[in-house]
Design a protein around this motif. Structure first.
Motif, PDB file in Angstrom:
ATOM      1  N   MET A   1       0.912  -1.252   0.062  1.00 14.60           N
ATOM      2  CA  MET A   1      -0.002   0.134   0.141  1.00 14.60           C
ATOM      3  C   MET A   1       0.931   1.193  -0.014  1.00 14.60           C
ATOM      4  SD  MET A   1      -3.002   1.062   2.571  1.00 14.60           S
ATOM      5  CE  MET A   1      -4.083  -0.371   2.208  1.00 14.60           C
ATOM      6  N   SER A   2       0.483   2.422  -0.871  1.00 15.69           N
ATOM      7  CA  SER A   2       1.189   3.606  -0.933  1.00 15.69           C
ATOM      8  C   SER A   2       1.207   4.178   0.690  1.00 15.69           C
ATOM      9  CB  SER A   2       0.585   4.368  -1.944  1.00 15.69           C
ATOM     10  OG  SER A   2       1.156   5.677  -1.879  1.00 15.69           O
ATOM     11  N   ASP A   3       2.505   4.900   0.855  1.00 12.53           N
ATOM     12  CA  ASP A   3       2.753   5.703   2.081  1.00 12.53           C
ATOM     13  C   ASP A   3       1.917   7.186   1.885  1.00 12.53           C
ATOM     14  OD1 ASP A   3       4.158   3.653   2.997  1.00 12.53           O
ATOM     15  OD2 ASP A   3       6.124   4.613   2.481  1.00 12.53           O
ATOM     16  N   THR A   4       1.389   7.431   0.700  1.00 10.39           N
ATOM     17  CA  THR A   4       0.572   8.622   0.388  1.00 10.39           C
ATOM     18  C   THR A   4      -0.644   8.544   1.322  1.00 10.39           C
ATOM     19  OG1 THR A   4       1.523   8.864  -1.528  1.00 10.39           O
ATOM     20  CG2 THR A   4      -0.386   9.991  -1.090  1.00 10.39           C
ATOM     21  N   PRO A   5      -0.927   9.493   2.185  1.00 10.83           N
ATOM     22  CA  PRO A   5      -2.117   9.616   3.037  1.00 10.83           C
ATOM     23  C   PRO A   5      -3.335   9.479   2.082  1.00 10.83           C
ATOM     24  CG  PRO A   5      -0.603  11.328   3.746  1.00 10.83           C
ATOM     25  CD  PRO A   5      -0.212  10.804   2.327  1.00 10.83           C
ATOM     26  N   LEU A   6      -4.362   8.477   2.738  1.00 15.20           N
ATOM     27  CA  LEU A   6      -5.701   8.467   1.819  1.00 15.20           C
ATOM     28  C   LEU A   6      -6.779   9.169   2.562  1.00 15.20           C
ATOM     29  CD1 LEU A   6      -7.531   6.869   0.173  1.00 15.20           C
ATOM     30  CD2 LEU A   6      -7.726   5.125   1.673  1.00 15.20           C
ATOM     31  N   ILE A   7      -7.694   9.875   1.774  1.00 20.60           N
ATOM     32  CA  ILE A   7      -8.736  10.803   2.370  1.00 20.60           C
ATOM     33  C   ILE A   7      -9.751   9.857   1.879  1.00 20.60           C
ATOM     34  CG2 ILE A   7      -9.958  12.692   2.508  1.00 20.60           C
ATOM     35  CD1 ILE A   7      -7.176  12.769   3.925  1.00 20.60           C
TER      36      ILE A   7
ATOM     37  N   ARG B   1     -10.527  -0.632   8.327  1.00 15.06           N
ATOM     38  CA  ARG B   1      -9.327  -1.664   8.849  1.00 15.06           C
ATOM     39  C   ARG B   1      -8.542  -1.801   7.824  1.00 15.06           C
ATOM     40  NH1 ARG B   1     -13.017  -5.311  13.387  1.00 15.06           N
ATOM     41  NH2 ARG B   1     -12.880  -3.412  14.962  1.00 15.06           N
ATOM     42  N   ARG B   2      -9.136  -2.151   6.576  1.00 14.38           N
ATOM     43  CA  ARG B   2      -8.342  -2.561   5.399  1.00 14.38           C
ATOM     44  C   ARG B   2      -7.525  -1.541   4.772  1.00 14.38           C
ATOM     45  NH1 ARG B   2     -12.195  -4.538   2.752  1.00 14.38           N
ATOM     46  NH2 ARG B   2     -12.291  -3.084   1.010  1.00 14.38           N
ATOM     47  N   GLN B   3      -8.400  -0.189   4.580  1.00 16.39           N
ATOM     48  CA  GLN B   3      -7.786   1.121   3.889  1.00 16.39           C
ATOM     49  C   GLN B   3      -6.918   1.760   4.787  1.00 16.39           C
ATOM     50  OE1 GLN B   3      -7.945   1.626   0.653  1.00 16.39           O
ATOM     51  NE2 GLN B   3      -9.448   0.216  -0.348  1.00 16.39           N
ATOM     52  N   LYS B   4      -7.322   1.989   6.025  1.00 14.41           N
ATOM     53  CA  LYS B   4      -6.464   2.841   6.856  1.00 14.41           C
ATOM     54  C   LYS B   4      -6.456   4.279   6.666  1.00 14.41           C
ATOM     55  CE  LYS B   4      -3.810  -0.854   9.127  1.00 14.41           C
ATOM     56  NZ  LYS B   4      -4.609  -1.721   8.547  1.00 14.41           N
ATOM     57  N   PRO B   5      -7.727   4.796   6.299  1.00 16.26           N
ATOM     58  CA  PRO B   5      -7.635   6.186   5.910  1.00 16.26           C
ATOM     59  C   PRO B   5      -6.915   7.312   6.867  1.00 16.26           C
ATOM     60  CG  PRO B   5      -9.569   5.669   6.575  1.00 16.26           C
ATOM     61  CD  PRO B   5      -8.966   4.593   6.369  1.00 16.26           C
ATOM     62  N   ALA B   6      -6.434   8.301   6.602  1.00 18.30           N
ATOM     63  CA  ALA B   6      -5.881   9.510   7.487  1.00 18.30           C
ATOM     64  C   ALA B   6      -7.286  10.203   7.834  1.00 18.30           C
ATOM     65  CB  ALA B   6      -5.026  10.246   6.606  1.00 18.30           C
ATOM     66  N   ALA B   7      -8.263  10.434   7.015  1.00 24.49           N
ATOM     67  CA  ALA B   7      -9.561  11.058   7.604  1.00 24.49           C
ATOM     68  C   ALA B   7     -10.454  10.579   6.932  1.00 24.49           C
ATOM     69  CB  ALA B   7      -9.274  12.625   7.392  1.00 24.49           C
ATOM     70  N   VAL B   8     -11.876  10.751   7.247  1.00 25.57           N
ATOM     71  CA  VAL B   8     -12.990  10.453   6.509  1.00 25.57           C
ATOM     72  C   VAL B   8     -13.858  12.001   6.500  1.00 25.57           C
ATOM     73  CG1 VAL B   8     -15.045   8.955   6.171  1.00 25.57           C
ATOM     74  CG2 VAL B   8     -12.884   7.974   6.956  1.00 25.57           C
TER      75      VAL B   8
END
Length: 366
Positions: A1-7, A90-97
């Motif tokens: 998975m990319s280290d780039t934060p996911l929103i 739990r799978r995607q581990k976003p930085a914020a929603v």
């Protein structure tokens, strides 16, 4: 998975929710972040920015009735959506929603909170919707399109930021088109739109109003009207008889450009419509959708009315005679149309996507 934060953006599958979500996503992509959409099954018909590879569908349901059976069905659907959303977090581990309102945002926002993920809600209307009310005390931050939404709730106002409504690129382009008032005897461009819940009343009232105008004004009109297929014949027969220059269609894919080209808009007052009228700066006659529990459209129209950029007419007063009188008065006063356009534009926000992206990143960083 990319280290780039996911929103993750959570939005129901209608344009009113998806368009601002997409506008925010474009800004976040520009800043190098990853973005995924969490939505309901309706969005699978949508062919915008969010491709299937960037979309997660979570079961959801809107409260459609107060009977025990209806409420039980809604609760079961939302519970199922909550379980799936919890697994997704739990799978995607976003930085914020961030949620854009409506019941489809409940499962992902609640799941995010349970997982300790920072959460934000965006309220598009002048009054907070029911789903956002349920979430408001639980989220990390609240963004609003309009000022004063939470003046009555100091605890919520303390974590609120007025960002405006994120706009599609087509609206931003239309906002660059200056308003040019009609000449005294020149063409008067009238745009009538109603959306899925408003086109019927426009078909019922607008043709009769046009018929009551002075014949000299008939010759000046260039009318564009959204008309449902089932109403098309009866509306067209009136305009043909009056020899009105009228373009009728159930849907206009280039609506932002048509808004920019018009002198006067007659419309419902959904949050997106009001925000776009303000961003582009166009005079309007607004007819709030009646019967809504929150009376959100009435409040939305009131924002433009208080700014003197619109005329608000409640539906019981929206008669052919009243509409004809308002249109005649405006047609006779091009300077008033210019003033309304300027006043509407003064409360428009063009950098809302950037403002909201700033808030999302701030919340994501804790």
């Amino acid at each position: 998975m990319s280290d780039t934060p996911l929103i993750m953006v959570a939005a129901g599958g209608t344009g009113g929710h998806l368009f601002p979500a997409e506008a925010l996503a474009v800004e976040l992509f520009k800043r190098g972040l990853r973005v995924r959409l969490v939505t309901d099954a309706r969005a699978l018909r949508y062919s915008g920015l969010f491709t299937p590879e960037l979309t997660d569908v979570v079961p959801s349901e809107t409260v459609r009735g107060r009977s025990p059976v209806a409420l039980a069905k809604t609760a079961l659907k939302l519970t199922a959506g909550g379980v799936k959303a919890l697994m997704l977090m739990r799978r995607q581990k976003p930085a914020a929603v961030i949620g854009f309102g409506g019941y489809p945002t409940l499962p992902p926002l609640i799941a995010a909170r349970l997982c300790g993920v920072p959460t934000i809600i965006h309220e598009a209307n002048a009054v907070m919707g029911r789903a956002n009310k349920l979430l408001s005390t639980r989220v990390s931050a609240i963004a609003t399109s309009l000022p004063g939404v939470l003046d009555h709730a100091p605890a919520l106002a303390a974590k609120a930021t007025v960002t405006g409504m994120p706009m599609r690129p087509a609206i931003l382009a239309a906002a660059g088109v200056p308003f040019v008032p009609p000449e005294a005897d020149g063409t008067l461009r009238l745009l009538v739109v109603g959306g899925s819940q408003g086109a019927r009343v426009m078909a019922d009232i607008v043709p009769g109003a046009i018929e009551r105008l002075e014949p000299a004004l008939w010759r000046r009109l260039a009318l564009v009207q959204q008309v449902r297929e089932e109403d098309m014949a009866r509306v067209r027969v009136v305009y043909d008889r009056l020899k009105i220059n009228a373009e009728l269609a159930p849907f206009f894919s280039d609506l932002p450009a048509r808004l920019a080209a018009t002198h006067l808009v007659v419309s419902r007052s959904g949050a997106g419509t009001v925000a776009e009228l303000a961003a582009i700066g166009r005079p309007s006659i607004l007819v709030p959708l009646p019967g809504a529990i929150d009376q959100d459209q009435f409040a939305n129209a009131g924002v433009l009315e208080r700014a003197e950029g619109a005329i608000r007419i409640v539906q019981p007063d929206f008669t052919p005679d009243r509409l004809a009188a308002e249109m005649s008065a405006l047609a006779a006063e091009p300077l008033r149309l210019t003033t309304m356009a300027t006043r509407a534009r003064a409360i428009g926000t063009l950098d809302a996507a950037s403002r909201l992206a700033d808030l999302v990143i701030k919340v994501a960083r804790g």
